[in-house]
Design a protein around this motif. Structure first.
Motif, mmCIF file in Angstrom:
data_model
loop_
_atom_site.group_PDB
_atom_site.id
_atom_site.type_symbol
_atom_site.label_atom_id
_atom_site.label_comp_id
_atom_site.label_asym_id
_atom_site.label_seq_id
_atom_site.Cartn_x
_atom_site.Cartn_y
_atom_site.Cartn_z
ATOM 1 N N GLN A 54 0.837 -1.193 0.000
ATOM 2 C CA GLN A 54 0.000 0.000 0.000
ATOM 3 C C GLN A 54 0.877 1.249 0.000
ATOM 4 N N ALA A 55 0.515 2.192 -0.851
ATOM 5 C CA ALA A 55 1.206 3.485 -0.850
ATOM 6 C C ALA A 55 0.971 4.158 0.495
ATOM 7 N N LEU A 56 2.011 4.805 1.011
ATOM 8 C CA LEU A 56 1.867 5.522 2.275
ATOM 9 C C LEU A 56 1.204 6.872 1.988
ATOM 10 N N PRO A 57 0.041 7.118 2.571
ATOM 11 C CA PRO A 57 -0.697 8.329 2.235
ATOM 12 C C PRO A 57 -0.010 9.622 2.689
ATOM 13 N N ASN A 58 0.805 9.534 3.717
ATOM 14 C CA ASN A 58 1.424 10.736 4.249
ATOM 15 C C ASN A 58 2.883 10.929 3.810
ATOM 16 N N LYS A 60 4.695 10.917 0.213
ATOM 17 C CA LYS A 60 4.573 10.788 -1.239
ATOM 18 C C LYS A 60 5.752 9.988 -1.805
ATOM 19 N N THR A 63 6.085 3.292 -0.422
ATOM 20 C CA THR A 63 5.136 2.188 -0.315
ATOM 21 C C THR A 63 5.498 1.302 0.868
ATOM 22 N N THR A 144 8.076 3.801 -4.293
ATOM 23 C CA THR A 144 6.979 3.214 -5.051
ATOM 24 C C THR A 144 7.479 2.752 -6.416
#
Length: 155
Positions: A54-58, A60, A63, A144
């Motif tokens: 999952q990409a880390l939302p905080n 940029k 992952t 990512t």
């Protein structure tokens, strides 16, 4: 005296048996036996079972990836790197021997863990047991799209 004679008789029987066992057979003498080839199979290797990516939302461009790494008895991973990933490994089961370049070999047991800095060269990872599997939970924080494992084997 009887014991000495008996022991001497056993020694003579043993010498005759040894000379018969060591004597060349007709097959060996005529070179008719096929050569015996020693076959050494490589140790088994580890298998990965991805759990979550999952990409880390905080953060940029970063992952989070988690995976279970299974090591059958005597399994060994090839020397490798994890690119620019930060790696956390936790032993779920068994014992794993590990060494990063420039560090001593360490054995990690169930409940123990280690980290690998980005770019670290993992030169040894193996299950220490000949009979029991080992299992790791491995977490990567990576750029990512990067490959999480790059083998260092000559191509």
């Amino acid at each position: 005296m009887i014991r000495v004679r008996f022991a001497g008789g056993l020694l003579a029987v043993g010498m005759v048996a040894a000379s018969v066992a060591c004597a060349p057979t007709a097959e060996r003498a005529t070179n008719q036996m096929p050569p015996v080839a020693a076959t050494v199979s490589p140790p088994p290797s580890e298998t990965l079972s991805p759990l979550l990516e999952q990409a880390l939302p905080n953060i940029k461009g970063k992952t989070f990836t988690s995976t279970i790494v299974n090591f059958p008895p005597t399994a060994r991973a090839t020397p490798h790197r994890h690119g620019n990933a930060f790696v956390y490994a936790y032993v779920l089961k068994g014992e794993v021997r590990s060494r990063l370049d420039g560090e001593p070999v360490r054995t990690y047991r169930q409940g123990e863990n280690w980290v690998e800095q980005p770019g670290a060269h993992h030169v040894l990872t193996e299950n220490t047991s000949r009979t029991q599997p080992a299992k790791l939970l491995v977490i990567f924080i990576s750029d990512t799209g990067d490959k999480l494992k790059v083998d260092d084997r000559p191509k």
